[in-house]
Structures are given as C-alpha cells and as structure tokens.
Design a protein around this motif. Structure first.
Motif, PDB file in Angstrom:
ATOM      1  N   HIS A 155       0.864  -1.067  -0.051  1.00 34.17           N
ATOM      2  CA  HIS A 155       0.029  -0.163  -0.021  1.00 34.17           C
ATOM      3  C   HIS A 155       0.896   1.377   0.088  1.00 34.17           C
ATOM      4  N   THR A 156       0.593   2.401  -0.713  1.00 39.17           N
ATOM      5  CA  THR A 156       1.299   3.630  -0.742  1.00 39.17           C
ATOM      6  C   THR A 156       0.321   4.513   0.076  1.00 39.17           C
ATOM      7  N   LYS A 157       1.031   5.602   0.210  1.00 38.80           N
ATOM      8  CA  LYS A 157       0.121   6.626   1.334  1.00 38.80           C
ATOM      9  C   LYS A 157      -1.031   7.079   0.516  1.00 38.80           C
ATOM     10  N   ASP A 158      -1.218   7.074  -0.646  1.00 35.35           N
ATOM     11  CA  ASP A 158      -2.529   7.579  -1.216  1.00 35.35           C
ATOM     12  C   ASP A 158      -3.503   6.623  -1.240  1.00 35.35           C
ATOM     13  N   GLY A 159      -3.344   5.282  -0.840  1.00 32.26           N
ATOM     14  CA  GLY A 159      -4.372   4.404  -0.662  1.00 32.26           C
ATOM     15  C   GLY A 159      -4.282   3.324  -1.694  1.00 32.26           C
ATOM     16  N   SER A 160      -3.395   3.704  -2.669  1.00 32.82           N
ATOM     17  CA  SER A 160      -3.375   2.540  -3.937  1.00 32.82           C
ATOM     18  C   SER A 160      -2.406   1.547  -3.543  1.00 32.82           C
TER      19      SER A 160
ATOM     20  N   ALA B 136     -14.243 -15.056  -7.673  1.00 30.57           N
ATOM     21  CA  ALA B 136     -13.686 -14.208  -8.529  1.00 30.57           C
ATOM     22  C   ALA B 136     -14.664 -12.861  -8.735  1.00 30.57           C
ATOM     23  N   SER B 137     -14.237 -11.797  -8.870  1.00 30.40           N
ATOM     24  CA  SER B 137     -14.928 -10.447  -9.433  1.00 30.40           C
ATOM     25  C   SER B 137     -15.020 -10.529 -10.856  1.00 30.40           C
ATOM     26  N   THR B 138     -15.970 -10.078 -11.441  1.00 29.77           N
ATOM     27  CA  THR B 138     -16.139 -10.124 -12.986  1.00 29.77           C
ATOM     28  C   THR B 138     -15.016  -9.292 -13.524  1.00 29.77           C
ATOM     29  N   GLU B 139     -14.654  -8.303 -12.869  1.00 27.23           N
ATOM     30  CA  GLU B 139     -13.251  -7.669 -13.364  1.00 27.23           C
ATOM     31  C   GLU B 139     -12.034  -8.551 -13.425  1.00 27.23           C
ATOM     32  N   GLY B 140     -11.921  -9.373 -12.476  1.00 23.74           N
ATOM     33  CA  GLY B 140     -10.782 -10.130 -12.270  1.00 23.74           C
ATOM     34  C   GLY B 140     -10.916 -11.162 -13.444  1.00 23.74           C
ATOM     35  N   VAL B 141     -11.949 -11.787 -13.575  1.00 24.38           N
ATOM     36  CA  VAL B 141     -12.359 -12.714 -14.679  1.00 24.38           C
ATOM     37  C   VAL B 141     -11.896 -12.318 -15.929  1.00 24.38           C
TER      38      VAL B 141
ATOM     39  N   ASP C 148      -5.548 -19.416  -5.662  1.00 23.60           N
ATOM     40  CA  ASP C 148      -5.669 -18.322  -4.821  1.00 23.60           C
ATOM     41  C   ASP C 148      -6.968 -17.994  -4.359  1.00 23.60           C
ATOM     42  N   PRO C 149      -7.603 -18.039  -3.210  1.00 29.29           N
ATOM     43  CA  PRO C 149      -9.119 -18.039  -3.027  1.00 29.29           C
ATOM     44  C   PRO C 149      -9.826 -16.922  -3.536  1.00 29.29           C
ATOM     45  N   MET C 150      -9.111 -15.768  -3.598  1.00 26.44           N
ATOM     46  CA  MET C 150      -9.887 -14.435  -4.104  1.00 26.44           C
ATOM     47  C   MET C 150      -9.381 -13.974  -5.325  1.00 26.44           C
ATOM     48  N   LEU C 151     -10.019 -13.734  -6.337  1.00 25.12           N
ATOM     49  CA  LEU C 151      -9.545 -13.150  -7.802  1.00 25.12           C
ATOM     50  C   LEU C 151     -10.087 -11.497  -7.721  1.00 25.12           C
ATOM     51  N   ALA C 152      -9.635 -10.681  -7.302  1.00 21.62           N
ATOM     52  CA  ALA C 152     -10.176  -9.179  -7.104  1.00 21.62           C
ATOM     53  C   ALA C 152      -9.696  -8.626  -8.482  1.00 21.62           C
TER      54      ALA C 152
ATOM     55  N   ASP D  95     -18.614 -12.788  -8.324  1.00 26.36           N
ATOM     56  CA  ASP D  95     -19.277 -11.683  -7.622  1.00 26.36           C
ATOM     57  C   ASP D  95     -19.082 -10.234  -8.739  1.00 26.36           C
ATOM     58  N   GLU D  96     -20.060  -9.530  -8.716  1.00 26.92           N
ATOM     59  CA  GLU D  96     -19.959  -8.427  -9.947  1.00 26.92           C
ATOM     60  C   GLU D  96     -19.104  -7.133  -9.180  1.00 26.92           C
ATOM     61  N   GLU D  97     -19.400  -6.867  -8.086  1.00 24.57           N
ATOM     62  CA  GLU D  97     -18.623  -5.523  -7.516  1.00 24.57           C
ATOM     63  C   GLU D  97     -17.163  -5.730  -7.084  1.00 24.57           C
ATOM     64  N   LEU D  98     -16.269  -4.700  -7.525  1.00 27.67           N
ATOM     65  CA  LEU D  98     -15.146  -4.731  -6.914  1.00 27.67           C
ATOM     66  C   LEU D  98     -14.942  -3.146  -6.185  1.00 27.67           C
ATOM     67  N   THR D  99     -14.529  -3.130  -5.172  1.00 36.96           N
ATOM     68  CA  THR D  99     -14.520  -1.760  -4.691  1.00 36.96           C
ATOM     69  C   THR D  99     -13.266  -1.145  -4.955  1.00 36.96           C
ATOM     70  N   ALA D 100     -12.973   0.280  -4.609  1.00 36.82           N
ATOM     71  CA  ALA D 100     -12.076   0.941  -5.027  1.00 36.82           C
ATOM     72  C   ALA D 100     -10.706   0.272  -4.348  1.00 36.82           C
ATOM     73  N   GLN D 101     -10.899  -0.298  -3.109  1.00 35.90           N
ATOM     74  CA  GLN D 101      -9.779  -0.802  -2.291  1.00 35.90           C
ATOM     75  C   GLN D 101      -9.505  -2.275  -2.917  1.00 35.90           C
ATOM     76  N   ALA D 102     -10.198  -2.642  -3.978  1.00 34.32           N
ATOM     77  CA  ALA D 102      -9.961  -3.928  -4.453  1.00 34.32           C
ATOM     78  C   ALA D 102     -10.557  -5.051  -3.626  1.00 34.32           C
ATOM     79  N   TYR D 103     -11.899  -4.831  -2.931  1.00 33.00           N
ATOM     80  CA  TYR D 103     -12.432  -5.982  -2.126  1.00 33.00           C
ATOM     81  C   TYR D 103     -13.675  -6.333  -2.832  1.00 33.00           C
ATOM     82  N   ILE D 104     -13.704  -7.629  -3.168  1.00 30.70           N
ATOM     83  CA  ILE D 104     -14.948  -8.200  -3.743  1.00 30.70           C
ATOM     84  C   ILE D 104     -16.131  -7.935  -3.019  1.00 30.70           C
ATOM     85  N   VAL D 105     -17.385  -7.816  -3.492  1.00 29.48           N
ATOM     86  CA  VAL D 105     -18.511  -7.706  -2.820  1.00 29.48           C
ATOM     87  C   VAL D 105     -19.682  -8.363  -3.601  1.00 29.48           C
ATOM     88  N   PRO D 106     -20.366  -9.234  -2.769  1.00 26.93           N
ATOM     89  CA  PRO D 106     -20.286  -9.522  -1.558  1.00 26.93           C
ATOM     90  C   PRO D 106     -19.056 -10.362  -0.928  1.00 26.93           C
TER      91      PRO D 106
END
Lengths: 216, 216, 216, 216
Positions: free
Chosen positions: B107-112, B166-171, B134-138, B191-202
C-alpha cells in the motif's frame, strides 16, 4: 439406476487402484485414507442429485445468495468395513445424521454362510435421503438385509447405495430385490467374478481386515 | 475457458455459503476446513480433465486394469491465503509437486497499492500440469504476476487457475492477460462488484486474515 | 532451556523413525502426516507450560469448571519446510494467530551460502507466546535470522522454538545468540554431525523436498 | 490405577471444555474433531507406558538409532459413541489392530435398563496391549460387560480403559469389578453426580447423539 464413478477417469480411479493393490494396501493408514477420500467423492457426486434452496448469506461486505442443502442426509453404513468410507462421507456432509448396522457372515461347518443382522442404530428415516455404504457388494445379501433392517426405522424418500467394488452378480441382486424407483446404486467398479466363498475377483480382498486388522 | 463449479448445485455451494457467512467464518477451524474441502473438490474436478493410462494392478485375488494418472500435477499457491485451499488439493493429489509464491499488496500513502512478488519456490514446470490457486480473484493483478513469476521456472503444458470467488473484473483481467489456450480458470462463484480498495462484494472478506488471523 | 521430547519413549519416536527412514519417507503423504502428528505432540507438550484460567462451562445438565487457555499462542513457521509441522500445531491450537517467514540458503559459487529472509507475515507479537517451528536446526542461522525478523513485529512474552532434528552445533548456536530467559528450545532429537554443506547427519535429508518435492 | 489427564493443565482441558459446552457442542463437526484430538492425546500418553526397542534407521545420510514400539496395541471401542475417540487413537497408532463392541442400554417399562452386548469384532487379544475406549463412564456397567465380552477373544497383557468423563461411582465400579493389576483407567475428568437415569452431571450429555445425531 446404476452410477459407476469409475467409468470416467478421475483421481477417483487412482484411489481405486491403490486400495486394490496388494502391496500398497498393506499400509493401513493409506488404505483407510483412500477409503475416506473415495467416500468424500461419492458424497460430492450424490450431493449433486439432492435438493437445494437459496439462502441469503450476510458477508462482511454485503449479501450473497447461495444455494444450500434443503436437508442433510442420513449416512448409514455397515460395520465394521464401512467405517472409513462413512468417515469420508461424514467429513463432506458434516451435519448429517448417522445410522450403523452390523451384518456379518455366519459361517456354517459346510463352508456356506448366513448373513446375520445384529446391531441397528438409526434416526427416524421417514422422508429422509439415506446414503447406505458398504465397500464391497459381493452377493448383495448383507446389503439387502441391512437395508430392510433399516426400513423398520422409517421409509426414506430416496436411498443411495454406495459400494466401492461390486460384483456383476451383486448388482443384479440389488436390482432384483430392491425397488428400482427408490434406489440409486453408486459403484466405483464392477468386477465380473464372484468365488464360491463370495469373494469378488479381482476385488481387493477383505475391506474390513485391511482397514482394521483380522478378527477371530 | 471459465468453469464455475458453483453453477451446478452440490455440497460445494454449502461450503461456499459457510466461508462467506460473517458469523460462521469466525470459527477459523471450520473456515480452513471448508477451504480444504473446496480445494479437494476443485482437485477432483480438475483431475477429470487430466490424462490417464491403464495399469495392471495385482490384487490379492487377481489382476485389475485401472486407469491411473499419467503424471501428478504441480500444485502452486499464493501465500498465505492460498494455503488451506492448497492443503485440500494436496490431500487429493498426494503425490503432487508443489510451488509457493508470495505476492502482496504494497500500500502506498495515497491508498493505492502495487503487487509485489517476493518468494518463489517451484520445481521445473516444463511440460507439467500446473494448478495455481488463490482464494480470491479481485483485480487479477497478483494472480497474473504470480503466474508470470512461475513461468521463469518453465512452461507448463497447461495451467488451471483456481479461485474460490472471482470478481467479474478479475475474470476479464485473466482473459485479457493470460493466454486463453494455455489456461483454464476454475471459480466457485463470480461476484459483480469490486470496491476501490479492491475488495470483492459480497465476497467473503480477507481470506488470509480469516484463515490465519490479522497481520501488521 | 532445551526440552528433548525424544528422550522419553513414546509414539513420538515412532514418527521420528518414520520421517528419518529413507524408504518410508518416499511416501510423501505419510511424511507430511508424520510431521503433522509430531507438530500436534509438540503443541500439546508446549501447552502444558502455558497459562490457564478456570471458566464455568454450561453443559446440558449442569455447570463444569474447566481450565482453558488464557490466550492462544502465535504459531510462526519458516517456509516452506515448516508448513506440515505448523499444520499439525494449528490443528491443536485451532484459535491461534499465525506468522510465516521465508528464509532460504542463497548458495554462492564457492559452495557456501547466506541466509536470506524475504517474506514476513505476522500479527503484533507484543506480549504473545510465540511458537516458532522449523523441522531442521542445522547451523541455526536461518532460525536466528527468522526470529530476529519477527521481533520487528513486537516482543513476545516467551518464544518456544520447535525443531524436529537439531544438530549439536545448532543447539549451541541458539544458546549463544538467543536470550536464554525468553526462549525454550524443543527438539525431537539431537544429532551430532553437521556436514560442511550444513546437512545434519544422520538427520533425515531435506525436509522441504520430502514434503513438497524438489525445487529449482 | 487411575490417571486423570485433566489434572494437569494443557490444551486437553480446552477440548474438554468445548465438548462439555452446550452451545459449542451443537457444531457436530467440532464435537467429533474434539473427540479425535482427545483420543490422540490419550494415545500419546498411553504410548509413554508401552515397550520400545531400538531400531537402526537408515537415513539418506547415515544411520540413526531410534526406539520404536515393540508391538502395536489393539484399539477397542464401544459403539457408536466411542467411534470419534477411537478414530483419534487410530490416527496416532496407525498400525494398530482394532476391536468393536456394541453395548446398549435396553430400557424396561419401569425406567430401569439392562446393558446388552450384541456385536463383538476383535483380533486375538492374548498378550496384546488393549486400549478400550468409551467417552462416558456412568455406572461402569457397559464398560465392564464389554471388557468381559472381549476376554472371550484372549487375555490382554494389559488393558488401558480410556474414558473422557467418568462419574465417581463409575470409577469405583471399575475398581471393584476389574482386576487392578491388569487395568489402568485413564480419564479426562471425574464428575461427582450420577442421576437415577445414569447421566453424569455436569457431564456433557449423550456423546453418541452429539457425534452422530439422535436415534429411535
């Protein structure tokens, strides 16, 4: 209906090869572990025929809709040989109820034998999915007797009979004596020969002795 | 090619429901055990795509012809989150060789963040079937970097990428950056959603923290 | 303080015999399983030194007072060789937090090597009981470096170093470079010889290769 | 002689707390797993009383002298409640022979019951170390009957009776009816009260139902 999991190649057949192998099966830890792994695969394949209902699962970040089992099955097994297979199935269906039956070959002096059912421990089976396992289906007599002994505890909605290695004769016996609509027979392999002493050839030997040692 | 094991109902979805559930996943023993069971089912399904050769097995009573694996796969996983999934696969493919990669989000200071690959331990991968879990594909970035880091150890004959959620984006990312002919992507759910912090939702949260506790 | 669990006969020594045996260790499933069993016994013995508090447990029929762990330990291990030992300990301390360190021998052209610490994943270690495992204690250098890398994450209240087979030299190295009051060294056996290539003799070979296959 | 493993604090008591806890024990997977872990610890502690012989083990680098078990024990258990405890012991003594006994309470109309021994499967027990397990020692009657049923299969050199939770009355019953020189009684806890229906208080409830579901 007969479902033969060995008919399509998978790691399942690798485990079948190992439990059959007269050298590898001397490692009783591996023998039992293979039975457990085979039991887990049978459980997974059977689970694909069961009924599910969609449930809303609250995750830490949202809500997921996931289909879960409507009802856990009853895992019945025949002592003592069936225990490792049963253990593998219970590790897959960890919320299952369980039934145990002891049936054994009572040998008579002329070399023939009768099947005796002694011990039966079971929940109410009415309207439950019953999965009844026994590693070897030789003549089929002990399986049919055990199933009938269990019916005293209620009528399952469906019964999956699981057997690792069946003789052709055993398969025919099940078809003849158990009601086709109520039963699915799952096998890992079907061997043609059955000796006069009711051993399956090539088979794997005595599954109970291989898992737990010989008895007197 | 994408294979979604959650698309057909089975006990697999029961385990998915449990690892997602914010209450049930607090039992870390069960969380890891579910990951192991899921890994074993992935292994079984992948094994159905592999090559077999018929071997004569000498039983105590005869000879059986049984198809066995031509070659064991290499089981690669991404530390630390992948370990329980890997453990389940290794209990299925017990003769496998193994590869471990550590990739983490710096993680860098700007949150990315950037993905860093640090540790790589692998056998020669030339002409081997590689199963990389890898359990999660974000975003898919750590998976692609880990795969590329492994290519330095040889070119697999085929790679099965295994990811539970997997997120749709990851696929899409995998499809874009990995060669379609060489890769099969296995997922348990998309799962369809991927947050800005790269967490898969739900999703299910942080698989590494849930298996092994938080880290600083 | 050094605690040698192999000094008193128990099934522990049976497992030690099997992981050492050049024939038996070819069965990687059994090798890993033996490491897991050894890890579980180390965990049990270490648990006898930990702090407990009495808790009132409500049973279905009354109340029982049972001493339970005051705090779960942190289970740290050194990759990749330590994973099976760690797995066994985690199956005993299932609520533990976990730390992973990768340290490896970077061989130079003249045949000597340096220890490199790459990957560190750890919770806050302040005031925690840390159990740090590595199957072989050869020179002791990688253990000491790993321990020091972990200290960046906080100062444990006590550290139990667990190693299956230690060289006499490795034991001396630990005594010299780690603070005696803060450390208990648990071993399964102490072997006298250490080769110039830092292999313990008779030892058991390369624990990482035996568990996971060779690497390039 | 009575050996109470709960008398000294260890992770053993953590597992005891969990199997007693009316909330935690609803997770049958964890209940069985706790029984297995407790069984493995009993096995380890009992193994410290057994006989060993030094064997030369050929490692890949030399020869190690390691004491190994002179003879594997026979692991006997009482169905069905004893199966998870037995499973844990068998994972420790993986080369053991095994015996199974079914004994049950046959309730009469007036609320009293008799113990019935039905099923006995056992190897020759002459000169073997027998470890006979049953999770609960209530009145002691079923244990004594099962032991006597097993004596028909030969006289063990020594018998270790393993029970997780014993009533004071059950302990006295064992002392009175089993030969002190031939028997060691291992317990995890001793509870004082025994109800008129022969339930131990606080106990843990019905160990068979908790592991396998209720029966009719």
């Amino acid at each position: 209906m007969v479902r033969n999991l060995g008919a399509q190649n998978s790691i399942f057949n690798q485990y079948i090869a190992e439990v059959r192998d007269a050298v590898i099966q001397q490692d009783t830890l591996r023998f039992r572990f293979n039975m457990e792994r085979l039991g887990a695969i049978f459980a997974y394949e059977i689970s694909r025929t069961m009924e599910y209902e969609t449930k809303e699962i609250i995750t830490s970040l949202g809500i997921a809709e996931v289909p879960v089992l409507k009802q856990s099955p009853v895992l019945g097994t025949i002592l003592r040989a069936g225990l490792p297979l049963h253990h593998g199935m219970l590790s897959a269906f960890d919320k299952a109820d369980n039934a145990f039956v002891s049936a054994y070959r009572k040998h008579t002096k002329d070399g023939s034998f009768n099947i005796q059912v002694e011990y039966v421990s079971s929940p109410d089976l009415n309207d439950r999915v019953l999965i009844l396992s026994d590693p070897m289906l030789a003549t089929g007599a002990s399986l049919v007797l055990s199933y009938k002994a269990l019916l005293a505890k209620g009528k399952p909605s469906h019964t999956h009979v699981v057997t690792l290695i069946a003789s052709t004769e055993g398969v025919e016996y099940i078809k003849r004596y158990l009601p086709a609509d109520d039963i699915t027979l799952w096998v890992g392999a079907i061997d043609e020969e059955l000796t006069a002493q009711a051993y399956i050839v090539p088979g794997l030997g005595d599954a109970g002795d291989l898992a737990f040692g010989s008895k007197i």
